[in-house]
Design a protein around this motif. Structure first.
Motif, PDB file in Angstrom:
ATOM      1  N   THR A  25     -11.017   6.813  -2.826  1.00 52.00           N
ATOM      2  CA  THR A  25     -12.032   5.773  -2.594  1.00 52.00           C
ATOM      3  C   THR A  25     -12.946   6.174  -1.451  1.00 52.00           C
ATOM      4  O   THR A  25     -14.179   6.119  -1.547  1.00 52.00           O
ATOM      5  CB  THR A  25     -11.350   4.448  -2.225  1.00 52.00           C
ATOM      6  OG1 THR A  25     -10.475   4.093  -3.259  1.00 52.00           O
ATOM      7  CG2 THR A  25     -12.368   3.360  -2.007  1.00 52.00           C
ATOM      8  N   ILE A  26     -12.317   6.585  -0.350  1.00 48.59           N
ATOM      9  CA  ILE A  26     -13.105   6.912   0.835  1.00 48.59           C
ATOM     10  C   ILE A  26     -14.021   8.109   0.538  1.00 48.59           C
ATOM     11  O   ILE A  26     -15.194   8.119   0.923  1.00 48.59           O
ATOM     12  CB  ILE A  26     -12.164   7.159   2.020  1.00 48.59           C
ATOM     13  CG1 ILE A  26     -11.608   5.801   2.487  1.00 48.59           C
ATOM     14  CG2 ILE A  26     -12.879   7.832   3.170  1.00 48.59           C
ATOM     15  CD1 ILE A  26     -10.442   5.882   3.416  1.00 48.59           C
TER      16      ILE A  26
ATOM     17  N   ILE B 101      -4.665  -6.582   6.377  1.00 48.27           N
ATOM     18  CA  ILE B 101      -5.023  -5.355   5.640  1.00 48.27           C
ATOM     19  C   ILE B 101      -6.152  -5.645   4.656  1.00 48.27           C
ATOM     20  O   ILE B 101      -7.087  -4.867   4.500  1.00 48.27           O
ATOM     21  CB  ILE B 101      -3.790  -4.807   4.891  1.00 48.27           C
ATOM     22  CG1 ILE B 101      -2.715  -4.384   5.880  1.00 48.27           C
ATOM     23  CG2 ILE B 101      -4.180  -3.656   3.990  1.00 48.27           C
ATOM     24  CD1 ILE B 101      -3.006  -3.144   6.639  1.00 48.27           C
ATOM     25  N   GLU B 102      -6.075  -6.802   3.986  1.00 53.10           N
ATOM     26  CA  GLU B 102      -7.129  -7.117   3.027  1.00 53.10           C
ATOM     27  C   GLU B 102      -8.456  -7.341   3.747  1.00 53.10           C
ATOM     28  O   GLU B 102      -9.512  -7.089   3.186  1.00 53.10           O
ATOM     29  CB  GLU B 102      -6.734  -8.329   2.178  1.00 53.10           C
ATOM     30  CG  GLU B 102      -5.703  -7.950   1.132  1.00 53.10           C
ATOM     31  CD  GLU B 102      -5.256  -9.105   0.262  1.00 53.10           C
ATOM     32  OE1 GLU B 102      -6.072 -10.008   0.030  1.00 53.10           O
ATOM     33  OE2 GLU B 102      -4.101  -9.090  -0.167  1.00 53.10           O
TER      34      GLU B 102
ATOM     35  N   LEU C 100      -4.325  -0.295  -0.162  1.00 55.73           N
ATOM     36  CA  LEU C 100      -4.095  -0.288   1.292  1.00 55.73           C
ATOM     37  C   LEU C 100      -2.861  -1.124   1.618  1.00 55.73           C
ATOM     38  O   LEU C 100      -2.010  -0.729   2.418  1.00 55.73           O
ATOM     39  CB  LEU C 100      -5.306  -0.884   2.021  1.00 55.73           C
ATOM     40  CG  LEU C 100      -6.546  -0.008   2.114  1.00 55.73           C
ATOM     41  CD1 LEU C 100      -7.639  -0.744   2.854  1.00 55.73           C
ATOM     42  CD2 LEU C 100      -6.227   1.289   2.833  1.00 55.73           C
ATOM     43  N   ASN C 101      -2.784  -2.282   0.972  1.00 53.37           N
ATOM     44  CA  ASN C 101      -1.671  -3.186   1.216  1.00 53.37           C
ATOM     45  C   ASN C 101      -0.340  -2.527   0.877  1.00 53.37           C
ATOM     46  O   ASN C 101       0.609  -2.538   1.650  1.00 53.37           O
ATOM     47  CB  ASN C 101      -1.878  -4.420   0.330  1.00 53.37           C
ATOM     48  CG  ASN C 101      -1.310  -5.646   0.972  1.00 53.37           C
ATOM     49  OD1 ASN C 101      -0.363  -5.551   1.745  1.00 53.37           O
ATOM     50  ND2 ASN C 101      -1.865  -6.787   0.657  1.00 53.37           N
ATOM     51  N   TRP C 102      -0.301  -1.934  -0.318  1.00 53.07           N
ATOM     52  CA  TRP C 102       0.962  -1.322  -0.752  1.00 53.07           C
ATOM     53  C   TRP C 102       1.311  -0.104   0.074  1.00 53.07           C
ATOM     54  O   TRP C 102       2.479   0.216   0.250  1.00 53.07           O
ATOM     55  CB  TRP C 102       0.886  -0.957  -2.236  1.00 53.07           C
ATOM     56  CG  TRP C 102       1.167  -2.147  -3.060  1.00 53.07           C
ATOM     57  CD1 TRP C 102       0.276  -2.868  -3.787  1.00 53.07           C
ATOM     58  CD2 TRP C 102       2.428  -2.806  -3.205  1.00 53.07           C
ATOM     59  NE1 TRP C 102       0.903  -3.929  -4.384  1.00 53.07           N
ATOM     60  CE2 TRP C 102       2.219  -3.916  -4.039  1.00 53.07           C
ATOM     61  CE3 TRP C 102       3.698  -2.569  -2.706  1.00 53.07           C
ATOM     62  CZ2 TRP C 102       3.239  -4.787  -4.406  1.00 53.07           C
ATOM     63  CZ3 TRP C 102       4.721  -3.440  -3.072  1.00 53.07           C
ATOM     64  CH2 TRP C 102       4.485  -4.529  -3.896  1.00 53.07           C
ATOM     65  N   MET C 103       0.269   0.564   0.564  1.00 59.38           N
ATOM     66  CA  MET C 103       0.537   1.771   1.349  1.00 59.38           C
ATOM     67  C   MET C 103       1.369   1.411   2.580  1.00 59.38           C
ATOM     68  O   MET C 103       2.334   2.092   2.907  1.00 59.38           O
ATOM     69  CB  MET C 103      -0.782   2.404   1.769  1.00 59.38           C
ATOM     70  CG  MET C 103      -0.702   3.872   2.017  1.00 59.38           C
ATOM     71  SD  MET C 103      -2.328   4.601   1.838  1.00 59.38           S
ATOM     72  CE  MET C 103      -2.988   4.415   3.453  1.00 59.38           C
ATOM     73  N   VAL C 104       1.009   0.322   3.245  1.00 58.31           N
ATOM     74  CA  VAL C 104       1.774  -0.085   4.426  1.00 58.31           C
ATOM     75  C   VAL C 104       3.202  -0.437   4.021  1.00 58.31           C
ATOM     76  O   VAL C 104       4.176  -0.001   4.632  1.00 58.31           O
ATOM     77  CB  VAL C 104       1.139  -1.315   5.105  1.00 58.31           C
ATOM     78  CG1 VAL C 104       2.023  -1.795   6.224  1.00 58.31           C
ATOM     79  CG2 VAL C 104      -0.203  -0.938   5.647  1.00 58.31           C
ATOM     80  N   ARG C 105       3.345  -1.250   2.960  1.00 62.47           N
ATOM     81  CA  ARG C 105       4.684  -1.683   2.575  1.00 62.47           C
ATOM     82  C   ARG C 105       5.553  -0.481   2.226  1.00 62.47           C
ATOM     83  O   ARG C 105       6.712  -0.403   2.586  1.00 62.47           O
ATOM     84  CB  ARG C 105       4.613  -2.589   1.352  1.00 62.47           C
ATOM     85  CG  ARG C 105       3.795  -3.807   1.605  1.00 62.47           C
ATOM     86  CD  ARG C 105       4.592  -5.056   1.385  1.00 62.47           C
ATOM     87  NE  ARG C 105       3.693  -6.184   1.540  1.00 62.47           N
ATOM     88  CZ  ARG C 105       3.582  -7.151   0.650  1.00 62.47           C
ATOM     89  NH1 ARG C 105       4.323  -7.131  -0.418  1.00 62.47           N
ATOM     90  NH2 ARG C 105       2.759  -8.136   0.854  1.00 62.47           N
ATOM     91  N   MET C 106       4.959   0.464   1.481  1.00 62.94           N
ATOM     92  CA  MET C 106       5.744   1.613   1.046  1.00 62.94           C
ATOM     93  C   MET C 106       6.108   2.498   2.232  1.00 62.94           C
ATOM     94  O   MET C 106       7.207   3.013   2.303  1.00 62.94           O
ATOM     95  CB  MET C 106       4.958   2.436   0.025  1.00 62.94           C
ATOM     96  CG  MET C 106       4.856   1.761  -1.305  1.00 62.94           C
ATOM     97  SD  MET C 106       6.489   1.472  -2.000  1.00 62.94           S
ATOM     98  CE  MET C 106       6.508  -0.280  -2.171  1.00 62.94           C
ATOM     99  N   SER C 107       5.159   2.645   3.189  1.00 61.01           N
ATOM    100  CA  SER C 107       5.505   3.503   4.331  1.00 61.01           C
ATOM    101  C   SER C 107       6.635   2.844   5.114  1.00 61.01           C
ATOM    102  O   SER C 107       7.523   3.526   5.628  1.00 61.01           O
ATOM    103  CB  SER C 107       4.292   3.738   5.217  1.00 61.01           C
ATOM    104  OG  SER C 107       3.843   2.524   5.736  1.00 61.01           O
TER     105      SER C 107
ATOM    106  N   GLY D 170       1.024   7.688  -4.704  1.00 64.52           N
ATOM    107  CA  GLY D 170      -0.020   7.105  -5.545  1.00 64.52           C
ATOM    108  C   GLY D 170      -1.051   6.367  -4.713  1.00 64.52           C
ATOM    109  O   GLY D 170      -2.257   6.643  -4.799  1.00 64.52           O
ATOM    110  N   THR D 171      -0.574   5.452  -3.849  1.00 68.25           N
ATOM    111  CA  THR D 171      -1.521   4.633  -3.083  1.00 68.25           C
ATOM    112  C   THR D 171      -2.302   5.480  -2.087  1.00 68.25           C
ATOM    113  O   THR D 171      -3.495   5.264  -1.889  1.00 68.25           O
ATOM    114  CB  THR D 171      -0.796   3.504  -2.340  1.00 68.25           C
ATOM    115  OG1 THR D 171       0.309   4.076  -1.632  1.00 68.25           O
ATOM    116  CG2 THR D 171      -0.279   2.457  -3.283  1.00 68.25           C
TER     117      THR D 171
END
Length: 1545
Positions: A1117-1118, A1216-1217, A1257-1264, A1109-1110
């Motif tokens: 967005t990009i 990240i933010e 972006l934040n969640w993408m790092v956590r999930m990876s 999802g993220t």
């Protein structure tokens, strides 16, 4: 303003500021607002700050060069400002009157500079190393002086000379000094003198970090780098901040809780006296609790009614709020700020869009808007993470405090209270309930913040779109119950799934424990079906959960869209004049996106509040339990010569129970030995407890003079080294220590233990035999060297001769304890003549007391007691002497059992010493008779050691495996591919395709919206409203449906993968050869089936869903930004580089921190459960404070790894933010630069997309990071699904005929076998021939290879050379099941599985009920079974615990009778079985199996004396093979064995 500045200097000129290309602010505005802003700030903050500094003193800092510079600059600033002031006075004298502002501003500025200088020094004295207050002040000053800086230069260049030279100069002096102050403020002072930073070996850099470093969490970077370079270890962790430690937190909470309790108590007393005037209650053995007046039932009832009138429960919640509220409120204050700032960006977006619409406005508007957006977003980031930091730290503190409070309480609660909650429940209070509070505190602020955000968002939306907003709100409100229902259902499913999971693990545990029996009986298939049936149910529940999950995902993604759609549709259709333009549309969209978070959070917060309130009640009721009265036993009176006295004692275990001990009068003279005897359950142990103050004293007085040592009936052993167990906190004294060991007969045991007295003892003393535990407990008492010894039947668990040794050397009149007061509870009659006094107890009263001779002459209860017990005692002593003759060893049971345990694996144990097994506690059944124990231990020892190695090794091994996956990409890619393969490669591609479509639909809807808004500027709005609304709706709904389908397909793929992986694992494990199970601890295999499969079932799918999802949100967005402003592509590369960089650092560090945290968590709970079981011992020795310290240390160790974990998330978030905010900045900047050829719709589109991206972006790092942690489970399951398998179960072309074996001839030809590759042969070249129907006895010393022969027949061991044929069929060529189902074995250890009795006899249901009953009849079980109400459906518990050992053995016999094959192998039970059962089995075999070939492995020779032939094995070779009579006449090995057994002369 005119009065201040005078008429010449206007305050605001619009043409000069907004509407030019070179804007400038008027002088008056510069001199008033810009100069006063920083001053106002400092004067407002100052009083609060000074108050804070007065409260928090950290010691002073030495004056440094930097500090001197700061102070000097401050004074210079003051001089500079006042120079201006005096110059104005000078001008006044000259006759040039200046407006009042020229007096006021320099005066105010000068005063403020003095204040700042004062603060610099005051902070130094208070030990502040870096000041946020002053940093903000200098920052504001510099910011405000930039405008005059520019405008003074502009004016000078316009007029080509400087008019007011002095002020011009002083201003630049002022500016330079302020900049210097700002720069100096960024650096840190040295730590204050005498601070703990200096003494701490590894201090947390946070305490010394500067203001900037603190708000951006820069100080954490050093750990992130360290964690990236190599996996973090416990020694790399920073020590805990003193304010977060247990030492600071627990007393804080306890103080408030005690206030609450005393308040409740005083109110209660008041109310009860007011309502009913009744006499004060009699003194009870109590403090605490609500038991103030409950001494008789009537009063208790009265009390209850009064309590209803006014509930005076002490409130734990209030105590928590008082203790942690203030700190938490700081976090809440940050949250308010953040909520308000959140709404600034949509307003800025509106201005930006209207800016792009207008032609001919100055460009600097756009740029300043872009930078303002960036700045507010950045500020919001900093504030949000500050708030999270406060919340998480509060959560952590609450957990520390609750654990500490529960631990302290558990040491002092009464026995009645202890009975009301099991150890497990109390440990749950500590683990689960404390955890819930921790989770709640992080989101607690949402309770008020969510409504606030909703109200603000609605307000701005109303301003934007008017009443049509209500339509959108209605949709949102309708979605709430929808989500709530889904959540409820999901929870119900989770509970159901947990039940299936537990059932499956329990079954797997049994299968693995009894795997050998399954193989011998060829029952694997039936059990495989059972497991798969449970697994199927489990997967069905998972599937239902996935349906719900897909629905809720759809609700969550389409909610903002649906809301936008209804609102816009209503807005355009309500009134013809309503035009939807870009401003309205995109500002509303961004506001709806803000709304989405609080609306989704509210239900979650409420549900976690409900859970926490349940936890709160549980903790509160536990902490309100009654406590033991520390003054129940007097410890002082030194006047008498009696060291223990009880006068008219009446004791009970709990107030509401009847008294256990009545009218006890005991006086024990100093230094005498008193024996307490009596039948079982007459109150002997209770008496000891009463003397320790563990019971409720109803009446009477107890006094014990001096210190006490206590030996309980069940020895309590800590998980520590043997030496620590004996010293128990006393200093080590070698001479005393050795004498203690000798007296307790522990010296021989130490020689066998691998590490001597430094051997680590497992939980509950698992690697010591019962006798050794008891002796360690005695040694502890002896070493403690106290005045009074209370010994509760210490001699029952040891062998008779050991007991004699201990009595003589320790307790008796000649022992080490002579001269001390000893009270000995005993059943051993032989010692009674040697004691000073004997006290006989009958049913809780003292029936008689006196010396041995006196009591004998009285011929009362004591004489009867002697008559009852003497028989047993004599028998016992005989057995003991027999054993001595057998073994020729001093302490047979204890020392030998240990020998078998330890000698095999010495190196293993030493390396494993540190890590103890949890799993093994299943193996030790506690209350066994020690004599049988030593036998049982043989079986356990191998498994136990491999476990011990495991505990240490896997740590290293697992670490290695995981470290590999972290560093090399190749391994990881392989694991991901494995998983994709399990999901299905085509399905995986299809899932990604669906996600792509869904993103495309969402982008399409928004692009369509931007086209729609452009209609407004072309004035063609009315014609195609319906078409616009319709297409928008269609695109949005398509997106919703695609989301649902994609998340559902993903879940299906995941469930399919989980099913596949589990099946492979299960099938492989059932096909694995026996040798694997001998070398691998069961715990490790079970772990694959429980934890790893759980991760594959539940954690992985959730992670993959979030990650996909993220990723797609960020990509879309990009794409949107690039398509509207192509130049944005330039920025992507550097941003992506920074992003990946931060992500690598974070993942490596946070994974290791998580692991350290979970490793350090279990010691807290295991230490706690150990304490609860041993609290009477801890109290008796007066060691509670030491244990509290130990617990606190363990909690602090755990928090030490938890705290950096929290900070790592904050660190990541800020970085990240920041990247996300940069995306916003560039999107806005490029929109401004390309303003000419962009329509406002596109600008709105790209910027509103950019505003959303930060979150994903934040969640993408956590999930990876989570994915990397979880995918390892796939690898581990895979590893165990690919171990080597045994031969096939069925070989089609080599199937033997169904009636094979007809004759039952067995032939061994040159047969050799070894257990595993690389080990020696156990059977060497056996050749023998057995005719059908012969009865063969197999005998030999231990280790001669007797059992190996049976294993060879079943091919649990494959031949190393030679072959076995049965009725002309070579057994090596046929399938294993074909072979094993045609042989029958009655194994040595009877293994039963949980399930019905019928299933245990006939798992494939091949036989009819008559046949089963017949088998039961022949095996003498019919009577027992037909008396059971359930008959054949009788449920056997795990391991057949609800049948006696003899009955289990008979069930195995019934199995054999049911199968009735031509060849029977009987592996005789060594000890567990009673002689009666043994005879039953032998006689049944003689009658029922007379025409079969029978092999008996005999331990008792009398069973095989009438067999056809006896095979004597020696060292794996045939020593003798002939009829028993011939062998005896040969006078060989068999003869000597028969002679030992007393069968021949």
């Amino acid at each position: 303003m005119e009065k201040l500045c005078g008429p010449e200097l206007p305050f605001w000129v619009a043409n000069q500021t907004l509407h030019t290309d070179r804007p400038d602010l008027p002088d008056c505005f510069q001199m008033s607002v810009l100069s006063w802003l920083p001053c106002i700030y400092l004067w407002v903050v100052c009083p609060i700050y000074l108050f804070y500094l007065k409260r928090n003193n950290r010691g002073y800092i030495m004056m440094s060069i930097m500090n001197r510079f700061k102070t000097v600059f401050g004074l210079l600033l003051w001089i500079v400002c006042w120079t201006d002031l005096f110059y104005t006075f000078h001008e006044l004298r000259q006759g040039q009157t200046q407006p009042p502002i020229y007096f006021i501003t320099p005066l105010v500025l000068g005063m403020t500079m003095l204040l700042a200088t004062f603060l610099i020094q005051f902070e130094r004295l208070r030990g502040v190393q870096s000041s946020g207050v002053l940093f903000i002040f200098w920052f504001l000053s510099v910011l405000c002086s930039i405008v005059p800086f520019r405008s003074k230069i502009l004016q000078a260049s316009k007029e080509s000379e400087v008019t007011d030279k002095l002020r011009f100069t002083t201003f630049y002096f002022y500016f330079a000094l302020v900049v210097c102050e700002l720069v100096l403020c960024c650096f840190n002072e040295k730590p204050p003198l005498f601070s703990n930073v200096v003494t701490d070996p590894n201090p947390c850099p946070e305490t010394t970090a500067g203001f900037l470093s603190t708000i951006t969490f820069w100080w954490f970077t050093s750990m992130a780098i360290k964690g990236y370079r190599m996996p973090l270890e416990a020694k790399d962790l920073w020590s805990l901040n003193p304010r977060d430690s247990s030492k600071a937190m627990v007393p804080k909470l306890l103080k408030e809780w005690e206030k609450e309790q005393s308040k409740a108590k005083s109110e209660q007393n008041l109310s009860s006296q007011a309502v009913y005037s009744k006499p004060p209650p009699k003194a009870t053995n109590h403090i605490g609790g609500e038991g103030a007046g409950e001494s008789s039932p009537e009063e208790a009832e009265v009390l209850l009614s009064s309590q209803k009138a006014a509930p005076h429960q002490p409130s734990f919640l209030r105590a928590l709020i008082k203790a942690f509220g203030p700190y938490f409120l700081i976090g809440s204050a940050y949250k308010v700020l953040q909520d308000i700032i959140t709404f600034v960006n949509p307003q800025l977006l509106r201005m930006l869009i209207s800016f792009t619409k207008q032609k001919g406005v100055p460009d600097w508007w756009g740029y300043s808007l872009a930078f303002l957006m960036f700045f507010t977003a950045f500020l919001q980031t900093l504030i949000l993470h500050r708030h999270f930091q406060y919340c998480f730290v509060t959560g952590m503190n609450v957990r520390t405090a609750i654990i500490g409070a529960i631990y302290r309480k558990a040491l002092v609660i009464t026995n009645a209270a202890k009975r009301s909650s099991t150890v497990g429940e109390v440990v749950n209070l500590m683990s689960v309930d404390a955890q819930r509070f921790m989770d709640l505190t992080t989101f607690l602020n949402m309770l008020w913040s969510a409504p606030l955000q909703i109200v603000l968002a609605l307000y701005f939306l109303w301003q934007n779109l008017g009443p049509s907003v209500l339509a959108g709100v209605a949709v949102m409100v309708m979605l709430i119950p929808f989500n709530a229902v889904i959540a409820m259902k999901t929870r119900a499913y989770q509970v159901e799934q947990m039940q299936y999971k537990d059932a499956r693990i329990k079954l797997m545990n049994e299968i693995l424990n009894g795997i050998k029996v399954l193989k011998l009986y060829a029952w694997e298939n039936s059990f495989k079906e059972k497991v798969l049936a449970i697994r199927q149910k489990e997967l069905n529940v998972l599937r239902k959960t996935a349906y719900l999950g897909a629905l809720s995902t759809m609700a969550w993604t389409s909610a903002p869209f649906l809301v936008a759609l209804t609102t816009f549709a209503v807005y355009v259709t309500v009134d013809e004049n309503n035009v939807l333009d870009a401003e309205k549309a995109f500002v509303s969209l961004s506001l709806f996106n803000i709304l989405r978070f609080p609306l989704n959070m509210l239900p979650q917060v409420i549900s976690s509040m409900v859970q926490a309130s349940v936890s709160l009640k549980r903790i509160q009721s536990f902490l309100s339990h009654d406590e033991l009265d520390p003054h129940a036993v007097e410890r002082k009176n030194t006047g008498t010569e009696f060291s223990v006295t009880v006068i008219n004692g009446k004791f009970t275990w709990a107030k509401e129970d009847p008294a256990v001990l009545h009218n006890i009068n005991v006086m024990v003279p100093q230094g005498s030995l008193l024996a307490v005897v009596g039948h079982v359950g007459c109150g002997k142990s209770s008496l000891i407890s009463a003397l320790l103050g563990e019971m409720e004293k109803l009446e009477g007085d107890v006094s014990v003079r001096g210190s006490v040592a206590y030996v309980p009936q069940q020895a309590w052993i800590q998980n520590a080294t043997l030496r620590d167990n004996i010293l128990f906190g006393k200093p080590y004294n070698a001479q005393k220590y050795t004498s203690v060991l000798d007296a307790c007969a522990l010296t021989p045991d130490l020689e066998v233990l691998p590490g001597g007295d430094m051997t680590e003892i497992g939980e509950k003393g698992i690697n010591l035999s019962g006798g050794q535990r008891q002796r360690v407990s005695l040694a502890r008492a002896l070493y403690s060297d106290t005045d009074v010894y209370l010994l509760d039947d210490p001699l029952s668990a040891v062998d008779a001769h050991v007991a004699k040794h201990i009595f003589d050397n320790l307790i008796g009149p000649e022992g080490l304890l002579k001269g001390k007061t000893r009270i000995l509870v005993t059943h051993g009659i032989s010692f009674l003549p040697q004691v000073d006094n004997i006290m006989v107890m009958v049913e809780g009263r003292v029936s008689e007391m006196g010396s041995y001779q006196e009591l004998l002459t009285q011929n009362g209860a004591f004489a009867e007691f002697l008559r009852n017990y003497s028989l047993d005692d004599i028998i016992e002593e005989d057995e003991a002497t027999d054993e001595l003759i057998d073994d020729g060893e001093l302490f047979p049971e204890d020392a030998l059992s240990n020998h078998t345990d330890m000698a095999d694996n010495e190196p293993a144990i030493n390396e494993a010493k540190r890590h103890f097994i949890r799993q093994i506690s299943i193996l030790s059944a506690d209350g066994e008779n020690p004599k049988t124990r030593s036998v049982r231990r043989h079986g356990c020892s191998q498994r136990k050691h491999s476990e011990q190695q495991e505990k240490h090794k896997p740590h290293e091994k697992e670490k290695l495996i995981q470290a590999e996956t972290a560093e090399t990409g190749r391994v990881k890619a392989k694991v991901y591919l494995e998983y994709i393969k399990a999901v299905g490669p085509l399905l995986s591609v299809f899932i990604c395709f669906l996600y792509g479509c869904q993103s495309a639909a969402s982008i399409g809807a928004n692009i369509w919206l931007s086209q729609w808004t452009n209609d407004a500027s072309n004035n063609q709005t009315q014609e195609n409203v319906h078409m616009r609304v319709g297409v928008y709706a269609a695109l949005g709904i398509a997106q919703g449906i695609l989301v649902m389908i994609s998340s559902f397909t993903l879940a299906m793929g995941n469930i399919g993968a989980a099913k596949k992986l589990h099946n492979n694992l299960l099938i492989n494990k059932l096909h694995t050869p026996q040798s694997f199970f001998d070398t691998t601890p069961i715990g490790r295999i079970i772990n694959r089936f429980s934890k790893d499969i759980y991760i594959i079932d539940e954690a992985l799918p959730a992670t993959v869903l979030m990650l996909l999802g993220t990723v797609f949100v960020s990509l879309s967005t990009i794409i949107v930004i690039i398509s509207s402003t192509p130049i944005f592509a330039v920025v992507i590369a550097p941003l992506a580089f920074i992003y990946l960089f931060v992500q690598r650092f974070y993942v490596a560090t946070s994974r290791q921190l998580k692991r350290l945290e979970s490793v350090s968590r279990s010691p807290i709970y295991s230490h706690f459960s150990e304490t609860v079981t041993g609290c009477s011992v801890i109290r008796a020795y007066g060691r509670h404070s030491a244990f509290i310290l130990m617990s606190d240390m363990k909690v602090d160790d755990n928090q030490k790894s938890y705290y950096p974990g929290i900070v790592s998330n904050r660190w990541l978030g800020v970085r990240i933010e920041f990247i996300g905010n940069c995306i916003v900045l560039f999107a806005a900047l490029f929109a401004v630069t390309g303003k000419e050829n962009l329509n406002p719709g596109l600008v709105g589109l790209s910027v509103s997309y950019a505003l959303q991206v930060t979150m994903s972006l934040n969640w993408m790092v956590r999930m990876s990071s989570d994915l990397e942690n979880n995918i390892v489970a796939v690898e581990r399951v895979k590893e165990y699904s690919e171990t080597k398998t045994e031969a096939p179960w069925e070989v089609e072309d080599k199937k033997p005929p169904p009636e094979w074996p007809m004759e039952g001839n067995v032939e061994f030809h040159d047969y050799s076998v070894r257990y595993r590759e690389g080990l020696d042969l156990v059977l060497k070249r056996l050749t023998l021939n057995v005719k059908g129907g012969e009865k063969i006895g197999i005998v030999g010393r231990t280790g001669a290879g007797k059992s190996s022969m049976t294993l060879c027949l079943f091919r649990l061991l494959e031949a190393a050379a030679g072959e076995i044929t049965v009725d002309e069929v070579k057994i090596a060529e046929i399938g294993l099941h074909d072979l094993r189902s045609k042989l029958t074995i009655i194994p040595q250890e009877p293994v039963l599985f949980s399930g019905t009795l019928r299933m245990n006899l006939d798992p494939f249901e091949r036989y009819s009920d008559e046949e089963v009953w017949k088998a039961l009849e022949h095996s003498h079980l019919q009577k027992f079974v037909s008396n059971q109400p359930a008959k054949l459906e009788l449920e056997c518990s795990e391991g057949g615990e609800n049948l006696s050992v003899g009955q289990r053995q008979l069930v195995c016999l019934a199995r054999a009778l049911l199968r009735k094959t031509r060849i029977l192998i009987l592996d005789e039970a060594t000890a567990a079985i009673d002689l009666e059962t043994d005879d039953l089995i032998q006689s049944t075999i003689r009658t029922q199996f007379e025409d079969c070939t029978v092999f008996t492995i005999a331990h008792r020779l009398n069973t095989i004396m009438d067999y056809t032939r006896v095979l004597v094995l020696d060292k794996g070779q045939i020593a003798e093979f002939d009829t028993p009579a011939n062998l005896i006449s040969q006078r060989g090995i068999f003869y000597s064995m028969a002679k030992d057994a007393g069968l021949t002369q």
